[in-house]
Scaffold this active site. Structure first.
Site, PDB file in Angstrom:
ATOM      1  CG  ASP A   1      -1.986  -1.115   1.167  1.00  0.00           C
ATOM      2  OD1 ASP A   1      -1.932  -1.952   0.258  1.00  0.00           O
ATOM      3  OD2 ASP A   1      -2.849  -1.157   2.069  1.00  0.00           O
TER       4      ASP A   1
ATOM      5  CG  ASP B   1      -6.527  -0.015   1.328  1.00  0.00           C
ATOM      6  OD1 ASP B   1      -6.812  -1.199   1.602  1.00  0.00           O
ATOM      7  OD2 ASP B   1      -6.938   0.955   2.007  1.00  0.00           O
TER       8      ASP B   1
ATOM      9  CG  HIS C   1     -11.214   0.990   0.325  1.00  0.00           C
ATOM     10  ND1 HIS C   1     -11.174  -0.342   0.652  1.00  0.00           N
ATOM     11  CD2 HIS C   1     -10.340   1.606   1.183  1.00  0.00           C
ATOM     12  CE1 HIS C   1     -10.318  -0.519   1.653  1.00  0.00           C
ATOM     13  NE2 HIS C   1      -9.793   0.640   1.989  1.00  0.00           N
TER      14      HIS C   1
ATOM     15  CG  HIS D   1     -14.748   0.270   1.639  1.00  0.00           C
ATOM     16  ND1 HIS D   1     -14.118   0.036   2.830  1.00  0.00           N
ATOM     17  CD2 HIS D   1     -14.774  -0.908   0.972  1.00  0.00           C
ATOM     18  CE1 HIS D   1     -13.764  -1.246   2.878  1.00  0.00           C
ATOM     19  NE2 HIS D   1     -14.148  -1.840   1.768  1.00  0.00           N
TER      20      HIS D   1
ATOM     21  CG  HIS E   1      -8.447   5.190   2.800  1.00  0.00           C
ATOM     22  ND1 HIS E   1      -9.423   5.006   3.751  1.00  0.00           N
ATOM     23  CD2 HIS E   1      -7.911   3.954   2.592  1.00  0.00           C
ATOM     24  CE1 HIS E   1      -9.476   3.747   4.106  1.00  0.00           C
ATOM     25  NE2 HIS E   1      -8.574   3.072   3.414  1.00  0.00           N
TER      26      HIS E   1
ATOM     27  CE  LYS F   1      -4.018  -4.396   1.267  1.00  0.00           C
ATOM     28  NZ  LYS F   1      -4.765  -3.328   1.953  1.00  0.00           N
TER      29      LYS F   1
ATOM     30  CB  CYS G   1      -2.204  -2.829   5.079  1.00  0.00           C
ATOM     31  SG  CYS G   1      -3.920  -2.243   4.965  1.00  0.00           S
TER      32      CYS G   1
HETATM   33  C1  VGL Z   1      -4.624   0.833   5.715  1.00  0.00           C
HETATM   34  C2  VGL Z   1      -6.134   1.769   7.136  1.00  0.00           C
HETATM   35  C3  VGL Z   1      -7.131   1.652   6.192  1.00  0.00           C
HETATM   36  C4  VGL Z   1      -3.223   0.392   5.477  1.00  0.00           C
HETATM   37  C5  VGL Z   1      -5.603   0.685   4.756  1.00  0.00           C
HETATM   38  O1  VGL Z   1      -2.791   0.316   4.307  1.00  0.00           O
HETATM   39  O2  VGL Z   1      -2.526   0.116   6.472  1.00  0.00           O
HETATM   40  N1  VGL Z   1      -4.905   1.369   6.898  1.00  0.00           N
HETATM   41  N2  VGL Z   1      -6.852   1.114   5.005  1.00  0.00           N
HETATM   42 ZN    ZN Z   2      -8.285   1.024   3.470  1.00  0.00          ZN
END
Ligand code: VGL
Ligand code: ZN
Length: 239
Positions: free
Chosen positions: A44, A82, A84, A88, A117, A142, A187
Site C-alpha cells: 500500500d 488498497d 475501495h 466503502h 481513502h 484488496k 496492512c
Molecule cells: C490501511 C487503514 C485503512 C493500510 C488501509 O494500508 O494500512 N490502513 N486502510
Molecule cells: Zn483502506
C-alpha cells in the site's frame, strides 16, 4: 512446517506459536541472503497514505527510496493496493454521527473507521510515483468489496474470503515473505500475520515501514507479530 489455520478476530491464528520457537534458531544467523524462493511484498505505498494524502501516515514518503533499493535485492516482488469503492464500509463518512478513528461493530467484528481513502481509480489510490520497481510481478488489489474491509493482502476482514495471494505464492514456489510499506500496524501487520497463518515465513522490515498508531495499535501490532513468529528485521540485514 505448514499451518493453514485461519486467524481469529484478533488477527491471530492459534497453532503457529510453537513453530515460531523452532524457527527462532534459524533466525539467529547473520545477514539475510535473499533466495529465489523469497518474495518481497510492498504494501500500500499509495498517494492517500503519504503526507498530503487523505489518510497520511507520518513519514510515509520517506520509505520510498529504501523500498526501491530493497526491491532490487529480490527476484520476486508483489505490490499491493488498497482499493475501495466510493461508499466503502470502512469510511467514517458512511456512518452517520461517526468520525475517522472511531470504531463500529460490523458483522465480522470491530472496524476502525477511516477518512475516505484509496477510492478505486482515483489519484489517491495510485501507487506513489517514486516507486521504481519495474520487475514487480503482481499488483494485488484488496478491500474492493463495499461491505468488507481488507487490511490483509491474504484474507479479507470477514476472516474467510481469500484474495488469492496465498495460492499465488504457493503455486510459484515462494516460501518466505518479506514485508515493507504502509501502514506497519494495519496492512503490513495483518498481511504478515496471515502469511504465518498460511504457513509462510514472514519478516517485516521495520525501517521500511511507517505506522499510523491509533489507540496503541503500533505496539499491539508488534506484540501480535512477535507472538505469531513474524521476524522484525532492519533494512541493514539485507542491504
Ligand atoms: C490501511 C487503514 C485503512 C493500510 C488501509 O494500508 O494500512 N490502513 N486502510
Ligand atoms: Zn483502506
Amino acid at each position: 512446517m505448514k499451518s493453514t489455520k485461519r486467524r481469529d478476530l484478533l488477527g491471530l491464528c492459534a497453532g503457529s506459536f510453537a513453530l515460531s520457537l523452532i524457527d527462532a534458531g534459524a533466525w539467529a544467523q547473520s545477514k539475510l541472503a535473499p533466495r529465489d524462493t523469497d518474495v518481497f511484498v510492498v504494501v500500500d505505498v499509495q498517494n492517500c497514505f503519504v503526507p498530503g494524502g487523505s489518510l497520511a501516515v507520518k513519514g510515509g514518503d520517506e520509505i520510498v527510496p529504501l523500498v526501491n533499493r530493497l526491491a532490487r535485492r529480490f527476484r520476486h516482488v508483489v505490490l499491493t493496493q488498497d482499493w475501495h469503492t466510493p461508499d466503502h464500509v470502512s469510511f467514517a463518512s458512511q456512518h452517520p454521527g461517526k468520525k475517522p478513528f472511531d470504531t463500529v461493530a460490523l458483522a465480522y467484528g470491530k472496524q476502525v473507521l477511516w477518512p475516505d481513502h484509496c477510492v478505486q481509480g482515483t489519484e489517491g489510490a495510485m501507487l506513489h510515483k517514486g516507486l521504481d520497481i519495474p520487475h514487480a510481478e503482481l499488483i494485488l488489489r484488496k478491500g474492493n468489496r463495499r461491505e468488507v474491509d481488507s487490511y490483509s493482502a491474504f484474507v479479507e476482514a470477514d476472516g474467510k474470503t481469500q484474495t488469492g495471494l496465498g495460492g499465488y505464492l504457493r503455486q510459484r514456489g515462494l516460501e518466505r515473505a518479506f514485508f515493507a510499506g504502509l501502514a506497519t500496524d494495519f496492512c503490513v501487520a495483518w498481511s504478515a500475520l496471515d502469511a504465518r497463518c498460511q504457513g509462510f515465513e514472514a519478516l517485516v522490515i521495520d525501517d521500511a515501514c511507517r505506522g499510523i498508531d491509533t489507540q496503541g495499535s503500533l505496539a499491539k501490532a508488534w506484540a501480535d507479530m512477535s507472538s505469531a513468529g513474524v521476524q522484525r528485521i532492519q533494512s541493514s540485514d539485507l542491504l
